[in-house]
Design an enzyme around this catalytic site. Structure first.
Site, PDB file in Angstrom:
ATOM      1  CB  ALA A  53     -68.322 -39.689 -22.142  1.00 16.21           C
ATOM      2  N   GLY A  54     -66.794 -40.279 -24.875  1.00 16.93           N
ATOM      3  CA  GLY A  54     -66.835 -40.312 -26.277  1.00 16.93           C
ATOM      4  C   GLY A  54     -66.350 -42.082 -26.748  1.00 16.93           C
ATOM      5  CE  LYS A  75     -44.876 -39.986 -27.489  1.00 17.39           C
ATOM      6  NZ  LYS A  75     -44.361 -39.325 -26.136  1.00 17.39           N
ATOM      7  CG  LEU A 120     -47.489 -27.953 -28.322  1.00 19.66           C
ATOM      8  CD1 LEU A 120     -48.135 -28.755 -29.420  1.00 19.66           C
ATOM      9  CD2 LEU A 120     -46.524 -27.040 -28.904  1.00 19.66           C
ATOM     10  CG  PHE A 130     -59.072 -32.875 -20.787  1.00 18.67           C
ATOM     11  CD1 PHE A 130     -58.683 -33.870 -21.844  1.00 18.67           C
ATOM     12  CD2 PHE A 130     -58.802 -31.461 -21.102  1.00 18.67           C
ATOM     13  CE1 PHE A 130     -57.815 -33.327 -22.706  1.00 18.67           C
ATOM     14  CE2 PHE A 130     -58.054 -31.353 -22.285  1.00 18.67           C
ATOM     15  CZ  PHE A 130     -57.693 -32.200 -23.184  1.00 18.67           C
ATOM     16  CB  CYS A 139     -49.334 -37.105 -26.582  1.00 24.32           C
ATOM     17  SG  CYS A 139     -48.012 -36.274 -27.588  1.00 24.32           S
ATOM     18  CE  LYS A 147     -46.278 -33.475 -22.023  1.00 28.64           C
ATOM     19  NZ  LYS A 147     -47.074 -32.946 -22.738  1.00 28.64           N
ATOM     20  N   GLY A 182     -57.229 -40.678 -28.430  1.00 25.96           N
ATOM     21  CA  GLY A 182     -56.112 -41.087 -29.312  1.00 25.96           C
ATOM     22  C   GLY A 182     -55.122 -40.101 -29.193  1.00 25.96           C
TER      23      GLY A 182
END
Ligand code: NAD
Ligand code: UGA
Length: 433
Positions: free
Chosen positions: A254-255, A265, A152, A251, A262, A206, A259
């Protein structure tokens, strides 16, 4: 099915509430009693669209309850989901101490056959480790371990949980797989694919998913630099790329970098694991480096326009790491604001819901109540989070309120051609050079 979820944070609360709504009897357990007492009253502890209604409905219909009594949670259920945090350790590996604590509690209180399923994102081998911990502490424990990773997204969590692209069930036990399949049968009936694997493969799927998505974002951010140098437009490049079905359109925005709790890390943890196993980790190293640099691109652009930022006022639209959430973990806004403050900038900020979280970690900021008030008297505006409500504002009003009409659009929510009257700069929009 009687289900207990250990860990009632973002994932645990959404999973527990949705599973209750699917007709299961759910107990949500957390060590944080302040969370539990709010949840017992039907007050959500996170901001998530549709959660409050679903929570209240299922509390009202007695399908979900909340407790800090882990023993009763374990003893009253057949399936125990682990949804505790797995934050980064100093060396990049995942901290499994919360998972291990929960496994020890299960060993202590287990009272008959249980399926122990990890929803938390855990490194390959964790399922086996959970098995070992429970067996070492309680030789008679009757249980199987399953990896059932969660995909999710915050802000769309309920929709994503209820309509997953796929459900992954990894286990070495046929009995546990059958029980898990019975939980997800209603989703399978409406065409959601279920992939059955062993524990290790499920655990790796995952990490591979999050690392792949992060890689796409860093790839586009790297290209955005070239777009600016050569007069190309990254948004149109993304459209052209995404029209190839082998690539797909998602996905590719660009930006100011990715952050959240998830991607940063999980990329770190997969990189650390590759290194531990003697495999090449250079790709993920580059993904991380590009992302760290990208968070500062908006500040660099502003410094080119105003070299001395001391005592200048800069407005920030959006603090959350993405729209529709109050989560500011690893948010690009935090890096951007701190960097501007180092240069002596006075920050004014507006976020529709994340200001409360922001106040806990960002200091010396003037918060405004709406996107117009925040730009009043400012020398520049930086757009960090693409909340929908920023898209159709009265631009002329914004321009008149600002001291200097400079906009750095860190999420490319506007088109350069529509920004007459502003000194406007997006990310990778070669056309606004
Ligand atoms: P979180 O920090 O919001 O929640 C974790 C909860 O676990 C906290 O409320 C904490 O008090 C509780 N907890 C810790 N130890 C406990 C124990 N022994 N017994 C009972 N409760 C305990 O974390 P999160 O964002 O929900 O993430 C949880 C896991 O799910 C992580 O591994 C994360 O990577 C993964 N994940 C997160 C998302 C997301 O969107 N946030 C999506 C998919 C997977
Ligand atoms: C992400 C994944 O999308 C989920 O599938 C996964 O379950 C979750 O991580 C997890 O494991 O916890 P989330 O972090 O909630 O979900 O948010 P995303 O929508 O993936 O966005 C992550 C970051 O990437 C945001 O900062 C967002 O602004 C950025 N992003 C996203 C881009 O910069 N460009 C894009 O094209 C997409």
């Amino acid at each position: 099915m009687k289900i207990t979820v250990i860990g009632t944070g973002y994932v645990g609360l959404v999973v527990g509430t949705c599973m209750a709504d699917m007709g299961n009897d759910v107990i949500c357990v957390d060590v944080d009693d302040s969370k539990i007492s709010k949840l017992k009253k039907g007050i959500p502890t996170i901001y998530e669209i549709g959660l409050e209604e679903l929570l209240k409905k299922n509390i009202g219909e007695n399908r979900i309850s909340f407790t800090d009594d882990i023993r009763s949670g374990i003893q009253k259920s057949d399936v125990i989901f682990l949804a505790v945090g797995t934050p980064s350790l100093e060396d990049g590996n995942a901290d499994l101490s919360y998972i291990e604590d929960a496994a020890r509690e299960i060993a202590r209180h287990i009272n008959g056959y249980k399926v122990v399923a990890t929803k938390s994102t855990v490194p390959v081998g964790t399922g086996k480790r959970i098995k070992k911990i429970i067996k070492q502490q309680n030789r008679d424990a009757d249980f199987d371990v399953v990896s059932n990773p969660e995909f999710l997204r915050e802000g769309k969590a309920i929709k994503d949980f209820m309509n997953p692209y796929r459900i992954i069930i990894g286990s070495d036990s046929e009995k546990a797989k059958r029980i898990m399949l019975s939980i997800y049968k209603s989703m399978e009936r409406v065409g959601r694919p279920i992939l059955i694997t062993n524990l290790e493969t499920a655990e790796l799927i995952k990490y591979a998913s999050n690392a792949m998505l992060a890689t796409r974002i860093s790839f586009m951010n790297q290209l955005s630099c070239l777009c600016e140098a050569v007069g190309a437009d990254i948004k149109t490049v993304a459209i052209g790329l995404g029209q190839d079905p082998r690539i797909g359109p998602r996905f590719l925005q660009a930006g100011v970098g990715y952050g959240g709790s998830c991607f940063p890390k999980d990329v770190k943890a997969l990189k650390a694991r590759l290194q531990e196993e003697g495999c090449c980790s250079e790709l993920l190293e580059a993904v991380e480096n590009i992302n760290s640099r990208q968070k500062l691109v908006a500040v660099e652009k502003l410094k080119k326009i105003i070299p001395d930022l001391h005592n200048k006022k800069v407005a920030v639209w959006g603090i959350a790491f993405k729209p529709n959430t109050d989560d500011i973990r690893e948010a690009p806004s935090v890096v951007i604001i701190k960097e501007l403050q180092k240069s002596g900038v006075k920050i004014k900020a507006f976020d529709p819901i994340a200001a409360k979280e922001s106040k806990k970690i960002l200091k010396n900021i003037e918060y405004a109540e709406n996107p117009y008030d925040v730009v009043k008297g400012c020398d520049a505006l930086i757009i960090v989070t693409e909340w929908n409500e920023f898209r159709d504002l009265d631009k002329e009003k914004v321009r008149k309120l600002m001291r200097q009409p400079i906009i750095i659009d860190g999420r490319n929510i506007y088109e350069p051609d529509d920004m007459g009257g502003f000194n406007y700069h997006g990310i990778g929009r070669g056309c606004d050079k």
